[in-house]
Design an enzyme around this catalytic site. Structure first.
Site, short mmCIF file in Angstrom:
data_model
loop_
_atom_site.label_atom_id
_atom_site.label_comp_id
_atom_site.label_asym_id
_atom_site.label_seq_id
_atom_site.Cartn_x
_atom_site.Cartn_y
_atom_site.Cartn_z
N ASN A 217 16.35 26.39 28.15
CA ASN A 217 15.17 27.03 27.58
C ASN A 217 14.07 26.00 27.41
OD1 ASN A 217 15.47 25.82 24.83
ND2 ASN A 217 17.36 27.02 24.86
N LYS A 296 27.38 23.38 45.31
CA LYS A 296 26.07 24.00 45.22
C LYS A 296 26.10 25.40 45.82
CE LYS A 296 21.26 23.51 46.66
NZ LYS A 296 20.28 22.71 47.42
N ILE A 314 27.11 28.40 16.93
CA ILE A 314 27.32 27.14 16.20
C ILE A 314 26.95 27.29 14.74
CG2 ILE A 314 26.60 24.72 16.05
CD1 ILE A 314 26.08 24.90 19.11
N LEU A 315 25.82 27.92 14.49
CA LEU A 315 25.32 28.05 13.11
C LEU A 315 26.26 28.90 12.27
CD1 LEU A 315 23.15 27.56 11.02
CD2 LEU A 315 21.82 29.42 12.04
N LYS A 344 19.51 37.44 10.64
CA LYS A 344 20.30 36.23 10.89
C LYS A 344 20.69 35.55 9.58
CE LYS A 344 18.43 35.03 15.46
NZ LYS A 344 17.70 34.01 16.25
#
Length: 411
Positions: A217, A296, A314-315, A344
Site C-alpha cells: 500500500n 515469475k 496484529i492489533l 475497530k
C-alpha cells in the site's frame, strides 16, 4: 495566518524536465506574499530560461558562484544570509548525490552549505533512478538534515510509470507551510514517558506474489516514525517494528525490520513482553496470496486470477492477548472515518484509536495530517492538520493523559 508572508524563500532549480513546474511554484510563493529569489544550475537553464523566472520572481536569477556585482564578489554568502528557506525543486539524482557528499561545486550546492536556513528538497527523476540503491541511500542520509517532499508516482516524461515525478507546486507549498513553526526543541519536552517501554509499528507490509512482485500500500511510515522519535524524546524506551520504508531513525531507538504481516506479528509478539504501551501505526495488508509462486508469473490469456487469504490481525491479536497493555490503533479510511474507527475501537478491544482520512493528497506519504482521536470511554478529540512531527507529540500527550486516567499509579 499566512505563514509565508514576508518570508525570504530561495528557490533552487536543477536540470530536469520538471523545471517547468518551478515557474508555477514561484508564482504560488509570490501569491502567498513571500519574497522570492531564484538560483539555477547550468542544467536547469537548458529547460527553462532565467528571464521567465526573473519576471515571475521580480528579482534577478542567480547562477554564478562568484558574482562580480555582489559585495566583494561573494554573492553566495549574501544569498545564504538572506534566505529564510531554501526550496530545491526539482532536485535531480545528481544534485542530491552532490549534496549528500557535501560538495560545493556550483552556486546551488554552495548555498546549501553556506546557509543555516531549513532546506526543502523535491526530488524528480526517472523511476529507475529513484529506485536505485545509491539514490535511496543518498535520500536517507539527506533526510537526517533536510525536509524531503515526494516524489509522487505516475507517468513520466520518458514514458515510464512509477515513483519519480516531482510533486505538484501546490503540494510543495503545502508541505513547506506544514513544517513552519513546527520545530520541536526536544530538550524542553516533558519526560512523560520516562521509565516506560513503548512498542510501535510503522510503514506498510509487502505480501509476495512471486519472486519479483508483491502486494503493498501507499504508507510511507512517516507518522509511525515521528511517533517513535517523539516517544523517545519524552523519555520512553522505544521499539519500532517497521515495514519497508525510505526513512531512518535515531540510534537509541531499537528498530526491527520486517516485510510481511506474519513477520510483523512475530516481531510484535517477541517484543511486547514488558511493554507498557503498544501503538499500531503500521498499514498492514489485509490479505496475502494463498500460494506464492516460486517463479515469475507469466501472462496467461487476457487476465490473471489470484486466490488471497486473510492476514492475521496484529492489533486485535496483541490487544486481546495482553489485556493489561495500553493499546492504540490507527484507522486510515477513505470514507465514514469516525464510524469505521469506532467499530475497530470496540471490536479490537483498544484503549484508543487515531482516525484519519486517506486518499488522493490525504494522509499517506505527506508531511502533514489531520486526525480524530477516539477513546474507549467515549472521548472524541479532533486535532487540526499539522506537521506529523508536531502531531506525534500531540497524539502522545493525549495517550499519556488517557493512560494516566486508566492507570493512575503507572505514570
Amino acid at each position: 495566518m499566512n505563514k509565508l508572508s514576508s518570508k525570504n524563500i530561495l528557490v533552487g532549480i536543477s536540470g530536469g524536465i520538471a523545471a517547468y513546474k518551478s515557474a508555477e511554484l514561484i508564482r504560488l510563493f509570490k501569491k502567498a506574499d513571500a519574497n522570492v529569489r531564484v538560483c539555477m544550475t547550468n542544467g536547469a537553464q537548458e529547460f527553462i530560461t532565467p528571464l521567465t523566472l526573473q519576471a515571475l520572481s521580480g528579482n534577478p536569477v542567480h547562477s554564478t558562484l562568484l558574482d562580480p556585482d555582489a559585495e566583494a564578489g561573494m554573492g553566495h554568502i549574501e544569498l545564504a544570509r538572506w534566505a529564510d528557506l531554501l526550496v530545491i525543486a526539482p532536485a535531480t539524482a545528481d544534485l542530491m548525490a552532490r549534496m549528500r557528499a557535501g560538495m560545493a561545486d556550483d552556486l546551488l550546492t554552495t548555498l546549501v552549505l553556506a546557509s543555516n536556513a531549513p532546506v526543502h528538497i523535491a526530488p524528480a527523476m526517472n523511476q529507475q533512478m529513484w529506485a536505485h540503491p545509491a539514490t535511496q541511500d543518498n535520500v536517507a542520509e539527506l533526510a537526517k538534515y533536510h525536509h524531503i517532499h515526494g516524489p509522487a508516482a505516475g507517468e513520466q516524461a520518458c514514458g515510464d510509470v512509477g515513483y519519480g515525478r516531482m510533486l505538484e507546486p501546490q503540494e510543495i507549498v503545502d508541505a513547506v507551510v506544514g513544517t513552519l513553526n513546527q520545530t520541536i526543541n526536544t530538550s524542553d519536552v516533558e519526560q512523560q514517558l520516562a521509565g516506560k517501554r513503548v512498542l510501535i509499528t510503522a510503514g506498510p507490509t509487502r505480501e509476495p506474489l512471486d519472486p519479483v512482485r508483491y502486494l503493498t500500500n501507499r504508507s510511507s511510515g512517516k507518522m509511525g516514525y515521528a511517533i517513535a522519535e517523539a516517544a523517545a524524546a519524552m523519555g520512553a524506551e522505544v521499539v519500532l517494528v517497521s515495514g519497508p520504508t525510505q526513512l531512518s531513525v535515531s540510534d537509541h531507538i531499537k528498530r526491527v525490520d520486517i516485510e510481511t504481516a506474519e513477520q510483523m506479528l512475530s516481531a510484535v509478539t517477541s517484543e511486547v513482553e514488558n511493554c507498557d504501551i503498544f501503538i499500531a501505526a503500521a498499514a498492514v495488508a489485509d490479505y496475502r496470496l494463498k500460494e506464492v509462486a516460486t517463479k515469475k508469473m507469466k501472462k496467461q490469456g487476457s487476465g490473471l486470477h489470484l486466490e488471497l487469504e486473510q492476514n492475521p490481525d496484529i492489533l486485535a491479536t496483541t490487544s486481546i492477548a495482553n489485556p493489561d497493555l495500553f493499546t492504540v490503533g490507527f484507522a486510515a479510511e477513505t470514507n465514514d472515518v469516525i464510524e469505521y474507527a469506532t467499530g475497530k475501537l470496540k471490536r479490537k478491544q483498544l484503549n484508543m484509536i487515531v482516525a484519519n482520512q486517506v486518499g488522493i493528497n490525504k494522509g499517506f506519504d505527506k508531511d502533514s495530517n489531520q486526525v480524530d482521536i477516539l477513546t474507549a470511554d467515549g472521548e472524541h478529540i479532533t486535532l487540526p492538520e499539522m506537521n506529523k512531527k508536531q502531531l506525534a507529540f500531540d497524539i502522545l500527550d493525549i495517550i499519556c493523559q488517557t493512560y494516566h486516567k486508566e492507570k493512575p499509579h503507572a505514570l
